[in-house]
Design a protein around this motif. Structure first.
Motif, PDB file in Angstrom:
ATOM      1  N   ARG A 129       0.801  -1.041   0.052  1.00  0.00           N
ATOM      2  CA  ARG A 129      -0.510   0.402  -0.040  1.00  0.00           C
ATOM      3  C   ARG A 129       1.137   0.885   0.337  1.00  0.00           C
ATOM      4  N   LEU A 130       1.891   1.408   0.823  1.00  0.00           N
ATOM      5  CA  LEU A 130       2.897   2.093   0.791  1.00  0.00           C
ATOM      6  C   LEU A 130       3.157   2.436  -0.612  1.00  0.00           C
ATOM      7  N   LEU A 131       3.875   1.080  -0.922  1.00  0.00           N
ATOM      8  CA  LEU A 131       4.388   1.614  -2.618  1.00  0.00           C
ATOM      9  C   LEU A 131       3.950   1.859  -3.170  1.00  0.00           C
ATOM     10  N   ALA A 132       2.560   2.182  -3.829  1.00  0.00           N
ATOM     11  CA  ALA A 132       1.568   2.527  -4.375  1.00  0.00           C
ATOM     12  C   ALA A 132       1.217   3.294  -3.809  1.00  0.00           C
ATOM     13  N   ARG A 133       1.265   4.241  -2.790  1.00  0.00           N
ATOM     14  CA  ARG A 133       0.792   6.230  -2.776  1.00  0.00           C
ATOM     15  C   ARG A 133       2.230   6.423  -2.422  1.00  0.00           C
ATOM     16  N   ASP A 134       2.736   6.260  -3.049  1.00  0.00           N
ATOM     17  CA  ASP A 134       4.250   6.502  -3.045  1.00  0.00           C
ATOM     18  C   ASP A 134       4.029   7.381  -5.134  1.00  0.00           C
ATOM     19  N   LEU A 135       3.414   6.710  -5.476  1.00  0.00           N
ATOM     20  CA  LEU A 135       3.496   6.865  -7.426  1.00  0.00           C
ATOM     21  C   LEU A 135       2.205   7.958  -7.586  1.00  0.00           C
TER      22      LEU A 135
END
Length: 373
Positions: A19-25
């Motif tokens: 979830r954090l990885l996706a939010r960073d994009l």
């Protein structure tokens, strides 16, 4: 951009990191396959409940792949979190063939310890069974040992792998505006590649790209495509730093730098870093792990430089001295001496300076402070 599938047993952090990885994009979606499985509200079966459970587990992987394809077609980056068994891996290979499957590995004891800090909807037996199903992991694209890592460290390690294994030479980039609309409403438009032509190929490879600019005009742009990636390793041995010292012909001088070099297309970055360390200095670092990824020359090259760090477990290997143009000396110095050389301008190697700064930022080394004199 390749979709990424994060796998691992319970409590490894695949959902949190995904979830954090996706939010960073800037434009990305996160698919938690457990949520897809919960769409079945009558007749549901778990992975450990026999053939029906296995069938539903694979059905969820197919449904997740179909959802990912739709999102990708609309321009979204996709991150998926799932328990990827060998059978589920075959589904992702067939249904989402460009996906990058990363397994997060964690010893059972530490997984149980992590589970005490979060909600877990499994019995202890179910928890252990899921862990055992993935030990050893199936033949995924990459395995990251996340033992002892914080969430931020896991996230950075996943980003490094995702960046290094892109098929199109591009790297997922965090949104520089953190999801906020720019005040001037300026649209940042990239260039499109119309054709490519190799103009030189030897120890270096130079490719001319014909690109179309946002205004419709065309431009020839020379790109260095010599290697798929490069690596460098910051080696700490007690209170000392172990460096290489090499003659660099373009500068006509000997310099201190980090052991490293170009990666090969069939290698993983970590394997390349291990190879270069042993070839150049005759050393093997048992705990070599990702530190940071950056780009040496983003104006002319798309390949990333992957930095690694070792703080223990150093042993002797066999150096390769067969290349007369690459004779490397081992140099051991204190951190204070290294900082002095950085401050007075003697150190000119970018990976060494970046690695020193990132290690300090992550608390692995003390900050670079003022140097007397």
């Amino acid at each position: 951009m390749r979709p990424v599938v994060l796998s691992g047993g319970p409590a490894v952090g695949k959902s949190t990191c995904g979830r954090l990885l996706a939010r960073d994009l800037a434009r990305a979606a996160f698919i938690d396959v457990d949520d897809i499985r919960q769409l079945v509200v009558s007749g549901e079966a778990t992975l450990w409940s026999g053939d029906e459970g296995v069938s539903q587990h694979l059905l969820a992987a197919r449904n997740a792949s179909a959802m990912a394809r739709n999102l990708i077609a609309d321009g979204f980056a996709v991150v998926i979190a799932d328990v990827v068994t060998p059978e589920a891996l075959a589904v992702y290979r067939a249904e989402l063939p460009d996906s990058l499957v990363i397994h997060l590995a964690l010893p059972l004891e530490e997984a149980h310890r992590r589970a005490t800090t979060r909600a877990v909807y499994l019995s202890e037996d179910e928890f252990d069974l899921l862990h055992d199903l993935l030990t050893p992991p199936p033949e995924v694209d990459h395995v990251i040992d996340v033992s002892g890592m914080t969430v931020d460290q896991q996230l950075e390690a996943i980003r490094d792998v995702w960046a290094s294994l892109q098929t199109d030479g591009r790297v997922p980039s965090p949104d520089p505006h953190d999801g906020r609309e720019r005040a001037d409403r300026e649209i940042e438009t990239g260039w499109s590649t119309r054709s490519t032509r190799t103009v030189f190929e030897g120890r270096a490879t130079l490719v001319e790209h014909e690109v179309q600019l946002p205004d419709g005009s065309h431009l020839g742009y020379l790109v260095d495509e010599s290697v798929p990636f490069s690596v460098a390793s910051l080696i700490l041995d007690g209170d000392d730093v172990i460096l290489t010292r090499q003659y660099r012909y373009p500068l006509d001088r000997w310099i201190h730098d980090l052991p490293g070099g170009g990666g090969r297309s069939e290698e993983q970055p970590l394997d390349a870093a291990r190879r270069e360390l042993e070839e150049e200095l005759g050393l093997i670092a048992d705990d070599l792990r990702p530190l940071h990824t950056f780009f040496m020359n983003p104006g002319r090259a798309a390949w990333p430089t992957h930095l690694f760090i070792s703080t223990s477990g150093l042993r002797a290997g066999r150096a390769d001295t067969s290349d007369p143009g690459e004779q490397v000396r081992l140099v051991r110095m204190s951190l204070i001496e290294l900082d002095q050389l950085i401050t007075n301008g003697t150190i000119v190697d970018p990976p060494l300076m970046v690695a020193r700064a990132v290690a300090a930022a992550r608390g692995l080394l003390p900050p670079l402070g003022p140097i007397a004199g």
